[in-house]
Design a protein around this motif. Structure first.
Motif, short mmCIF file in Angstrom:
data_model
loop_
_atom_site.label_atom_id
_atom_site.label_comp_id
_atom_site.label_asym_id
_atom_site.label_seq_id
_atom_site.Cartn_x
_atom_site.Cartn_y
_atom_site.Cartn_z
N TYR A 49 0.78 -1.13 0.18
CA TYR A 49 -0.05 -0.01 -0.03
C TYR A 49 0.91 1.19 0.00
N LYS A 69 -6.12 9.63 -3.24
CA LYS A 69 -5.95 8.17 -3.22
C LYS A 69 -6.12 7.83 -1.80
N GLN A 72 -9.99 8.35 -0.69
CA GLN A 72 -10.89 7.18 -1.27
C GLN A 72 -10.68 5.83 -0.73
N ASP A 73 -9.31 5.59 -0.44
CA ASP A 73 -9.12 4.28 -0.03
C ASP A 73 -9.44 4.08 1.64
N SER A 77 -12.66 1.54 2.67
CA SER A 77 -12.40 0.46 3.65
C SER A 77 -13.45 0.61 4.96
#
Length: 105
Positions: A49, A69, A72-73, A77
């Motif tokens: 990651y 990013k 969004q990640d 999750s």
């Protein structure tokens, strides 16, 4: 070579050195932000990651791509996180990284 040309070359070398240090600081901050986000998400393989976050930093958008990013990640999750929180962390990590790079760490 005239004194003016010597001075100009000195400024060019300093500019190149400053740019290199800033690049290294941004990469280090992106790495630290990736580690922070991976920990929040509970990822077992954080290294993959972190590498993905660093790759995002190398794109045309730079730090903006990293923040986008990570937000969004984290949201993907299931974590509720504000973009301002991620930006604040990035700014914090960048300040530390600049000091570390300046100190030669």
């Amino acid at each position: 070579m005239s004194a003016f040309e010597d001075r100009e070359k000195g400024f060019e070398r300093k500019f190149a050195s400053d740019e290199e240090m800033e690049f290294r600081a941004h990469s280090r901050a992106a790495k630290t932000l990736g580690e922070w986000a991976a920990k929040k998400m509970g990822l077992e393989n954080a290294d993959d990651y972190v590498r993905a976050v660093i790759r995002a930093e190398l794109g045309a958008g730079g730090a903006e791509d990293v923040v986008r990013k990570v937000v969004q990640d984290l949201s993907g999750s299931g974590l509720e996180v504000r973009e301002s929180e991620v930006r604040s962390k990035m700014d914090e990590f960048l300040a530390v990284a600049r000091e570390q790079v300046k100190a030669g760490e």
